[in-house]
Design a protein around this motif. Structure first.
Motif, PDB file in Angstrom:
ATOM      1  N   VAL A  18      29.522  35.236  50.796  1.00 45.63           N
ATOM      2  CA  VAL A  18      29.040  34.673  49.530  1.00 45.63           C
ATOM      3  C   VAL A  18      29.226  35.649  48.381  1.00 45.63           C
ATOM      4  CG1 VAL A  18      27.033  33.792  48.311  1.00 45.63           C
ATOM      5  CG2 VAL A  18      27.412  33.156  50.694  1.00 45.63           C
ATOM      6  N   SER A  19      28.723  36.873  48.523  1.00 43.62           N
ATOM      7  CA  SER A  19      28.828  37.847  47.432  1.00 43.62           C
ATOM      8  C   SER A  19      30.274  38.173  47.108  1.00 43.62           C
ATOM      9  CB  SER A  19      28.075  39.126  47.791  1.00 43.62           C
ATOM     10  OG  SER A  19      28.626  39.731  48.948  1.00 43.62           O
ATOM     11  N   ALA A  20      31.112  38.310  48.141  1.00 45.47           N
ATOM     12  CA  ALA A  20      32.522  38.603  47.901  1.00 45.47           C
ATOM     13  C   ALA A  20      33.219  37.445  47.201  1.00 45.47           C
ATOM     14  CB  ALA A  20      33.221  38.916  49.223  1.00 45.47           C
ATOM     15  N   SER A  21      32.905  36.217  47.605  1.00 47.52           N
ATOM     16  CA  SER A  21      33.535  35.050  46.982  1.00 47.52           C
ATOM     17  C   SER A  21      33.134  34.924  45.515  1.00 47.52           C
ATOM     18  CB  SER A  21      33.151  33.779  47.745  1.00 47.52           C
ATOM     19  OG  SER A  21      33.565  33.850  49.090  1.00 47.52           O
ATOM     20  N   VAL A  22      31.837  35.108  45.224  1.00 48.95           N
ATOM     21  CA  VAL A  22      31.370  35.011  43.844  1.00 48.95           C
ATOM     22  C   VAL A  22      32.014  36.093  42.984  1.00 48.95           C
ATOM     23  CG1 VAL A  22      29.344  35.204  42.349  1.00 48.95           C
ATOM     24  CG2 VAL A  22      29.198  33.922  44.490  1.00 48.95           C
ATOM     25  N   ALA A  23      32.071  37.320  43.499  1.00 54.08           N
ATOM     26  CA  ALA A  23      32.672  38.416  42.741  1.00 54.08           C
ATOM     27  C   ALA A  23      34.159  38.175  42.504  1.00 54.08           C
ATOM     28  CB  ALA A  23      32.470  39.737  43.476  1.00 54.08           C
ATOM     29  N   LEU A  24      34.855  37.647  43.501  1.00 59.12           N
ATOM     30  CA  LEU A  24      36.287  37.391  43.354  1.00 59.12           C
ATOM     31  C   LEU A  24      36.546  36.289  42.335  1.00 59.12           C
ATOM     32  CD1 LEU A  24      39.210  37.851  44.232  1.00 59.12           C
ATOM     33  CD2 LEU A  24      38.822  36.255  46.128  1.00 59.12           C
ATOM     34  N   VAL A  25      35.794  35.200  42.415  1.00 59.47           N
ATOM     35  CA  VAL A  25      35.993  34.083  41.477  1.00 59.47           C
ATOM     36  C   VAL A  25      35.676  34.521  40.052  1.00 59.47           C
ATOM     37  CG1 VAL A  25      35.164  31.799  40.812  1.00 59.47           C
ATOM     38  CG2 VAL A  25      35.626  32.306  43.217  1.00 59.47           C
ATOM     39  N   LEU A  26      34.555  35.210  39.860  1.00 61.62           N
ATOM     40  CA  LEU A  26      34.187  35.654  38.518  1.00 61.62           C
ATOM     41  C   LEU A  26      35.161  36.708  37.995  1.00 61.62           C
ATOM     42  CD1 LEU A  26      30.284  35.913  38.789  1.00 61.62           C
ATOM     43  CD2 LEU A  26      31.668  34.079  37.803  1.00 61.62           C
ATOM     44  N   GLY A  27      35.651  37.568  38.880  1.00 61.36           N
ATOM     45  CA  GLY A  27      36.625  38.572  38.448  1.00 61.36           C
ATOM     46  C   GLY A  27      37.925  37.945  37.981  1.00 61.36           C
ATOM     47  N   LEU A  28      38.428  36.987  38.749  1.00 61.38           N
ATOM     48  CA  LEU A  28      39.655  36.301  38.343  1.00 61.38           C
ATOM     49  C   LEU A  28      39.447  35.513  37.054  1.00 61.38           C
ATOM     50  CD1 LEU A  28      40.947  35.003  41.803  1.00 61.38           C
ATOM     51  CD2 LEU A  28      41.866  36.884  40.437  1.00 61.38           C
ATOM     52  N   ALA A  29      38.303  34.858  36.933  1.00 56.54           N
ATOM     53  CA  ALA A  29      38.016  34.110  35.711  1.00 56.54           C
ATOM     54  C   ALA A  29      37.958  35.037  34.504  1.00 56.54           C
ATOM     55  CB  ALA A  29      36.698  33.362  35.855  1.00 56.54           C
ATOM     56  N   GLY A  30      37.360  36.209  34.680  1.00 56.26           N
ATOM     57  CA  GLY A  30      37.301  37.173  33.580  1.00 56.26           C
ATOM     58  C   GLY A  30      38.678  37.657  33.169  1.00 56.26           C
ATOM     59  N   LEU A  31      39.563  37.894  34.139  1.00 59.68           N
ATOM     60  CA  LEU A  31      40.918  38.325  33.813  1.00 59.68           C
ATOM     61  C   LEU A  31      41.668  37.246  33.032  1.00 59.68           C
ATOM     62  CD1 LEU A  31      41.949  40.038  37.174  1.00 59.68           C
ATOM     63  CD2 LEU A  31      41.421  41.172  35.016  1.00 59.68           C
ATOM     64  N   LEU A  32      41.509  35.997  33.447  1.00 52.47           N
ATOM     65  CA  LEU A  32      42.195  34.908  32.752  1.00 52.47           C
ATOM     66  C   LEU A  32      41.649  34.734  31.337  1.00 52.47           C
ATOM     67  CD1 LEU A  32      42.425  32.287  35.658  1.00 52.47           C
ATOM     68  CD2 LEU A  32      44.217  33.812  34.807  1.00 52.47           C
ATOM     69  N   VAL A  33      40.336  34.859  31.181  1.00 59.00           N
ATOM     70  CA  VAL A  33      39.739  34.750  29.852  1.00 59.00           C
ATOM     71  C   VAL A  33      40.218  35.884  28.955  1.00 59.00           C
ATOM     72  CG1 VAL A  33      37.567  34.878  28.578  1.00 59.00           C
ATOM     73  CG2 VAL A  33      37.720  33.471  30.639  1.00 59.00           C
ATOM     74  N   ALA A  34      40.420  37.058  29.531  1.00 57.60           N
ATOM     75  CA  ALA A  34      40.882  38.212  28.757  1.00 57.60           C
ATOM     76  C   ALA A  34      42.349  38.105  28.362  1.00 57.60           C
ATOM     77  CB  ALA A  34      40.654  39.497  29.541  1.00 57.60           C
ATOM     78  N   GLY A  35      43.061  37.123  28.891  1.00 61.05           N
ATOM     79  CA  GLY A  35      44.449  36.939  28.503  1.00 61.05           C
ATOM     80  C   GLY A  35      45.465  37.472  29.481  1.00 61.05           C
ATOM     81  N   VAL A  36      45.032  37.869  30.685  1.00 59.38           N
ATOM     82  CA  VAL A  36      45.962  38.346  31.699  1.00 59.38           C
ATOM     83  C   VAL A  36      46.534  37.146  32.436  1.00 59.38           C
ATOM     84  CG1 VAL A  36      46.284  39.864  33.688  1.00 59.38           C
ATOM     85  CG2 VAL A  36      44.600  40.450  31.936  1.00 59.38           C
ATOM     86  N   ARG A  37      47.833  37.015  32.441  1.00 58.25           N
ATOM     87  CA  ARG A  37      48.473  35.849  33.043  1.00 58.25           C
ATOM     88  C   ARG A  37      48.430  35.924  34.569  1.00 58.25           C
ATOM     89  NH1 ARG A  37      53.984  35.166  29.360  1.00 58.25           N
ATOM     90  NH2 ARG A  37      52.921  34.773  27.358  1.00 58.25           N
ATOM     91  N   PRO A  38      48.417  34.753  35.246  1.00 62.90           N
ATOM     92  CA  PRO A  38      48.407  34.756  36.720  1.00 62.90           C
ATOM     93  C   PRO A  38      49.587  35.509  37.322  1.00 62.90           C
ATOM     94  CG  PRO A  38      47.859  32.574  35.876  1.00 62.90           C
ATOM     95  CD  PRO A  38      48.268  33.394  34.689  1.00 62.90           C
ATOM     96  N   GLY A  39      50.777  35.347  36.731  1.00 62.09           N
ATOM     97  CA  GLY A  39      51.933  36.076  37.248  1.00 62.09           C
ATOM     98  C   GLY A  39      51.754  37.578  37.147  1.00 62.09           C
ATOM     99  N   THR A  40      51.146  38.030  36.056  1.00 61.89           N
ATOM    100  CA  THR A  40      50.878  39.458  35.894  1.00 61.89           C
ATOM    101  C   THR A  40      49.882  39.947  36.923  1.00 61.89           C
ATOM    102  OG1 THR A  40      51.290  39.266  33.512  1.00 61.89           O
ATOM    103  CG2 THR A  40      50.108  41.212  34.264  1.00 61.89           C
ATOM    104  N   ILE A  41      48.867  39.137  37.207  1.00 61.95           N
ATOM    105  CA  ILE A  41      47.881  39.519  38.219  1.00 61.95           C
ATOM    106  C   ILE A  41      48.540  39.686  39.578  1.00 61.95           C
ATOM    107  CG2 ILE A  41      45.791  38.782  39.418  1.00 61.95           C
ATOM    108  CD1 ILE A  41      44.945  37.333  36.889  1.00 61.95           C
TER     109      ILE A  41
END
Length: 259
Positions: free
Chosen positions: A39-62
Protein backbone atom coordinates in the motif's frame (compact mmCIF):
# COMPACT_ATOMS: atom_id res chain seq x y z
CA UNK A 1 17.94 16.71 -45.38
CA UNK A 2 19.49 16.49 -41.93
CA UNK A 3 17.24 15.29 -39.13
CA UNK A 4 16.69 17.86 -36.43
CA UNK A 5 17.01 16.73 -32.84
CA UNK A 6 14.06 17.50 -30.61
CA UNK A 7 14.82 19.84 -27.75
CA UNK A 8 13.07 19.11 -24.48
CA UNK A 9 11.05 21.91 -22.99
CA UNK A 10 12.24 23.04 -19.56
CA UNK A 11 10.13 21.72 -16.71
CA UNK A 12 9.28 23.27 -13.37
CA UNK A 13 12.02 21.14 -11.82
CA UNK A 14 14.62 23.16 -13.73
CA UNK A 15 13.92 26.04 -11.33
CA UNK A 16 14.94 23.91 -8.36
CA UNK A 17 18.43 24.17 -6.90
CA UNK A 18 20.33 20.97 -7.80
CA UNK A 19 21.03 20.29 -4.12
CA UNK A 20 17.33 20.09 -3.23
CA UNK A 21 16.59 16.83 -5.13
CA UNK A 22 19.26 15.06 -3.07
CA UNK A 23 17.63 16.29 0.13
CA UNK A 24 14.21 15.27 -1.22
CA UNK A 25 15.56 11.80 -2.03
CA UNK A 26 16.66 11.37 1.60
CA UNK A 27 13.30 12.62 2.89
CA UNK A 28 11.50 10.15 0.60
CA UNK A 29 13.76 7.13 1.10
CA UNK A 30 14.30 6.90 4.85
CA UNK A 31 10.63 6.72 5.95
CA UNK A 32 9.65 4.35 3.14
CA UNK A 33 12.50 2.00 4.06
CA UNK A 34 10.96 1.41 7.49
CA UNK A 35 8.08 -0.65 6.12
CA UNK A 36 7.60 -3.36 3.51
CA UNK A 37 4.03 -3.29 2.28
CA UNK A 38 2.29 -2.86 -1.03
CA UNK A 39 0.00 0.00 0.00
CA UNK A 40 2.61 2.58 1.03
CA UNK A 41 4.82 1.78 -1.95
CA UNK A 42 1.90 1.99 -4.39
CA UNK A 43 0.70 5.33 -2.99
CA UNK A 44 4.22 6.78 -3.07
CA UNK A 45 4.79 5.57 -6.63
CA UNK A 46 1.48 6.93 -7.96
CA UNK A 47 1.91 10.30 -6.24
CA UNK A 48 5.54 10.52 -7.36
CA UNK A 49 4.67 9.89 -10.99
CA UNK A 50 1.77 12.33 -10.80
CA UNK A 51 4.07 14.99 -9.36
CA UNK A 52 6.60 14.49 -12.17
CA UNK A 53 3.89 14.83 -14.81
CA UNK A 54 2.49 17.96 -13.16
CA UNK A 55 6.00 19.43 -13.07
CA UNK A 56 6.24 19.03 -16.84
CA UNK A 57 8.43 15.93 -17.11
CA UNK A 58 7.29 13.91 -20.10
CA UNK A 59 6.62 10.15 -19.81
CA UNK A 60 9.28 9.40 -22.41
CA UNK A 61 11.82 11.38 -20.41
CA UNK A 62 10.89 9.49 -17.25
CA UNK A 63 11.40 6.13 -18.97
CA UNK A 64 14.69 7.22 -20.53
CA UNK A 65 16.13 8.43 -17.24
CA UNK A 66 14.88 5.59 -15.07
CA UNK A 67 15.29 2.51 -17.27
CA UNK A 68 18.00 0.99 -14.99
CA UNK A 69 15.52 1.00 -12.11
CA UNK A 70 12.77 -0.39 -14.32
CA UNK A 71 15.07 -3.31 -15.16
CA UNK A 72 16.50 -3.82 -11.67
CA UNK A 73 13.20 -3.65 -9.77
CA UNK A 74 11.81 -7.00 -11.00
CA UNK A 75 15.18 -8.63 -10.41
CA UNK A 76 15.21 -7.40 -6.83
CA UNK A 77 11.94 -9.17 -6.18
CA UNK A 78 13.10 -12.53 -7.52
CA UNK A 79 15.34 -13.32 -4.55
CA UNK A 80 12.57 -12.39 -2.13
CA UNK A 81 10.09 -14.52 -4.09
CA UNK A 82 12.29 -17.61 -4.00
CA UNK A 83 14.16 -17.38 -0.70
CA UNK A 84 11.97 -15.45 1.74
CA UNK A 85 10.82 -17.29 4.83
CA UNK A 86 7.76 -19.26 3.71
CA UNK A 87 4.41 -18.48 5.30
CA UNK A 88 0.88 -19.25 4.24
CA UNK A 89 0.14 -21.65 1.42
CA UNK A 90 3.19 -23.02 -0.41
CA UNK A 91 2.83 -22.91 -4.20
CA UNK A 92 6.21 -24.23 -5.32
CA UNK A 93 9.18 -25.89 -3.65
CA UNK A 94 12.40 -26.55 -5.56
CA UNK A 95 15.37 -27.40 -3.31
CA UNK A 96 16.07 -24.20 -1.31
CA UNK A 97 13.59 -22.09 -3.27
CA UNK A 98 10.11 -21.93 -1.78
CA UNK A 99 7.30 -19.81 -3.23
CA UNK A 100 4.56 -19.10 -0.71
CA UNK A 101 1.85 -16.53 -0.14
CA UNK A 102 4.12 -14.45 2.09
CA UNK A 103 7.07 -14.54 -0.31
CA UNK A 104 4.84 -13.41 -3.19
CA UNK A 105 3.53 -10.48 -1.12
CA UNK A 106 7.05 -9.53 -0.07
CA UNK A 107 8.35 -9.75 -3.64
CA UNK A 108 5.62 -7.46 -4.94
CA UNK A 109 6.22 -5.03 -2.07
CA UNK A 110 9.97 -4.96 -2.72
CA UNK A 111 9.50 -4.30 -6.45
CA UNK A 112 7.08 -1.46 -5.77
CA UNK A 113 9.37 -0.07 -3.06
CA UNK A 114 12.32 0.10 -5.45
CA UNK A 115 10.17 1.80 -8.09
CA UNK A 116 8.61 4.23 -5.60
CA UNK A 117 12.03 5.42 -4.42
CA UNK A 118 14.10 5.02 -7.57
CA UNK A 119 11.82 6.34 -10.31
CA UNK A 120 11.13 9.84 -8.91
CA UNK A 121 14.72 10.19 -7.69
CA UNK A 122 16.37 9.28 -10.99
CA UNK A 123 13.80 11.19 -13.03
CA UNK A 124 14.78 14.38 -11.19
CA UNK A 125 18.50 13.78 -10.76
CA UNK A 126 18.90 12.69 -14.38
CA UNK A 127 18.17 16.21 -15.61
CA UNK A 128 20.56 18.05 -13.30
CA UNK A 129 23.39 19.97 -14.93
CA UNK A 130 26.75 19.08 -13.42
CA UNK A 131 27.94 22.70 -13.36
CA UNK A 132 24.85 23.89 -11.46
CA UNK A 133 25.24 20.97 -9.08
CA UNK A 134 28.83 21.96 -8.36
CA UNK A 135 27.74 25.53 -7.65
CA UNK A 136 25.06 24.27 -5.27
CA UNK A 137 27.35 21.90 -3.40
CA UNK A 138 29.93 24.61 -2.83
CA UNK A 139 27.62 27.54 -2.07
CA UNK A 140 24.60 25.92 -0.41
CA UNK A 141 26.11 22.92 1.37
CA UNK A 142 29.45 24.70 1.88
CA UNK A 143 31.55 21.76 0.70
CA UNK A 144 35.23 22.51 0.02
CA UNK A 145 35.52 24.32 -3.31
CA UNK A 146 38.62 22.39 -4.27
CA UNK A 147 36.88 19.05 -3.83
CA UNK A 148 33.72 20.17 -5.64
CA UNK A 149 35.52 21.66 -8.65
CA UNK A 150 37.83 18.68 -8.95
CA UNK A 151 34.81 16.33 -8.95
CA UNK A 152 33.09 18.54 -11.52
CA UNK A 153 36.15 18.44 -13.75
CA UNK A 154 36.23 14.66 -13.40
CA UNK A 155 32.58 14.40 -14.44
CA UNK A 156 33.19 16.66 -17.41
CA UNK A 157 36.16 14.56 -18.48
CA UNK A 158 34.30 11.28 -18.02
CA UNK A 159 32.81 11.58 -21.50
CA UNK A 160 36.32 11.93 -22.92
CA UNK A 161 37.13 8.36 -21.87
CA UNK A 162 34.95 6.92 -24.62
CA UNK A 163 36.67 9.04 -27.25
CA UNK A 164 40.08 8.03 -25.89
CA UNK A 165 39.10 4.37 -25.95
CA UNK A 166 37.93 4.55 -29.58
CA UNK A 167 41.04 6.47 -30.64
CA UNK A 168 43.29 3.97 -28.84
CA UNK A 169 41.51 1.00 -30.45
CA UNK A 170 41.88 2.56 -33.90
CA UNK A 171 45.59 3.25 -33.29
CA UNK A 172 46.21 -0.32 -32.13
CA UNK A 173 44.44 -1.73 -35.18
CA UNK A 174 46.52 0.53 -37.44
CA UNK A 175 49.68 -0.93 -35.84
CA UNK A 176 48.43 -4.49 -36.13
CA UNK A 177 47.89 -4.91 -32.37
CA UNK A 178 44.14 -5.40 -32.41
CA UNK A 179 43.98 -9.00 -33.64
CA UNK A 180 44.96 -10.77 -30.41
CA UNK A 181 42.72 -12.34 -27.80
CA UNK A 182 39.91 -10.25 -26.43
CA UNK A 183 41.05 -10.45 -22.81
CA UNK A 184 44.65 -9.64 -23.69
CA UNK A 185 43.58 -6.74 -25.91
CA UNK A 186 41.22 -5.35 -23.27
CA UNK A 187 43.79 -5.55 -20.46
CA UNK A 188 46.43 -3.80 -22.59
CA UNK A 189 44.04 -1.01 -23.52
CA UNK A 190 42.84 -0.67 -19.92
CA UNK A 191 46.42 -0.19 -18.69
CA UNK A 192 47.05 2.41 -21.38
CA UNK A 193 43.85 4.23 -20.41
CA UNK A 194 45.01 4.23 -16.79
CA UNK A 195 48.29 5.88 -17.80
CA UNK A 196 46.41 8.47 -19.88
CA UNK A 197 44.04 9.20 -16.97
CA UNK A 198 46.92 9.65 -14.50
CA UNK A 199 48.75 12.02 -16.83
CA UNK A 200 45.57 14.01 -17.51
CA UNK A 201 44.89 14.21 -13.78
CA UNK A 202 48.39 15.53 -13.16
CA UNK A 203 47.96 18.23 -15.80
CA UNK A 204 44.55 19.15 -14.40
CA UNK A 205 45.94 19.41 -10.86
CA UNK A 206 48.77 21.64 -12.08
CA UNK A 207 46.31 23.87 -13.95
CA UNK A 208 44.08 24.17 -10.89
CA UNK A 209 47.03 25.08 -8.67
CA UNK A 210 48.13 27.71 -11.18
CA UNK A 211 44.66 29.29 -11.00
CA UNK A 212 44.71 29.45 -7.21
CA UNK A 213 42.26 26.66 -6.42
CA UNK A 214 42.33 25.80 -2.75
CA UNK A 215 43.95 29.07 -1.64
CA UNK A 216 41.74 31.65 0.09
CA UNK A 217 38.07 32.47 -0.36
CA UNK A 218 36.68 31.96 -3.85
CA UNK A 219 34.10 33.97 -5.74
CA UNK A 220 31.45 32.44 -7.98
CA UNK A 221 30.24 33.61 -11.37
CA UNK A 222 26.88 31.86 -10.91
CA UNK A 223 25.25 32.36 -7.49
CA UNK A 224 23.37 29.33 -6.19
CA UNK A 225 20.56 29.92 -3.69
CA UNK A 226 17.48 28.19 -2.40
CA UNK A 227 14.12 29.62 -3.42
CA UNK A 228 10.36 28.99 -3.33
CA UNK A 229 10.64 26.14 -5.84
CA UNK A 230 12.93 24.26 -3.45
CA UNK A 231 10.44 24.67 -0.60
CA UNK A 232 7.65 23.38 -2.86
CA UNK A 233 9.64 20.26 -3.82
CA UNK A 234 10.57 19.43 -0.22
CA UNK A 235 7.02 20.11 0.95
CA UNK A 236 5.56 17.90 -1.78
CA UNK A 237 7.99 15.12 -0.83
CA UNK A 238 6.91 15.31 2.81
CA UNK A 239 3.24 15.15 1.74
CA UNK A 240 3.94 12.06 -0.38
CA UNK A 241 5.62 10.32 2.57
CA UNK A 242 2.82 11.27 4.98
CA UNK A 243 0.14 10.12 2.53
CA UNK A 244 1.91 6.83 1.82
CA UNK A 245 2.59 5.88 5.43
CA UNK A 246 -0.74 7.26 6.63
CA UNK A 247 -2.67 5.17 4.10
CA UNK A 248 -0.62 2.11 5.01
CA UNK A 249 -1.32 2.52 8.73
CA UNK A 250 -5.01 3.32 8.17
CA UNK A 251 -5.54 0.19 6.09
CA UNK A 252 -3.58 -2.01 8.50
CA UNK A 253 -0.96 -2.84 5.87
CA UNK A 254 1.99 -1.23 7.66
CA UNK A 255 4.69 -3.85 8.11
CA UNK A 256 7.82 -2.80 9.95
CA UNK A 257 11.05 -4.08 8.44
CA UNK A 258 12.29 -7.14 10.32
CA UNK A 259 8.89 -8.24 11.59
Amino acid sequence: MMATRAIERPSLLDRVNPVTPFLAAVVLSLPLLTTIDVVSASVALVLGLAGLLVAGVRPGTIVRRTWPVLVAAPLSGVSMLLYAEPAGRVHLRVWLAVVSDDSIALAVAIVLRVLAIGVPTLAILGGIDATRLGDGLAQVLRLPARFVLAALAGIRLFGVLRDDWDALAAARRARGLGDGGRIRRWSGMAFTMLVIAVRRGGRLATAMEARGFGHGERTWARPSRLGPADAVLLGATVLVVVAALGTSIATGSFRLVGT
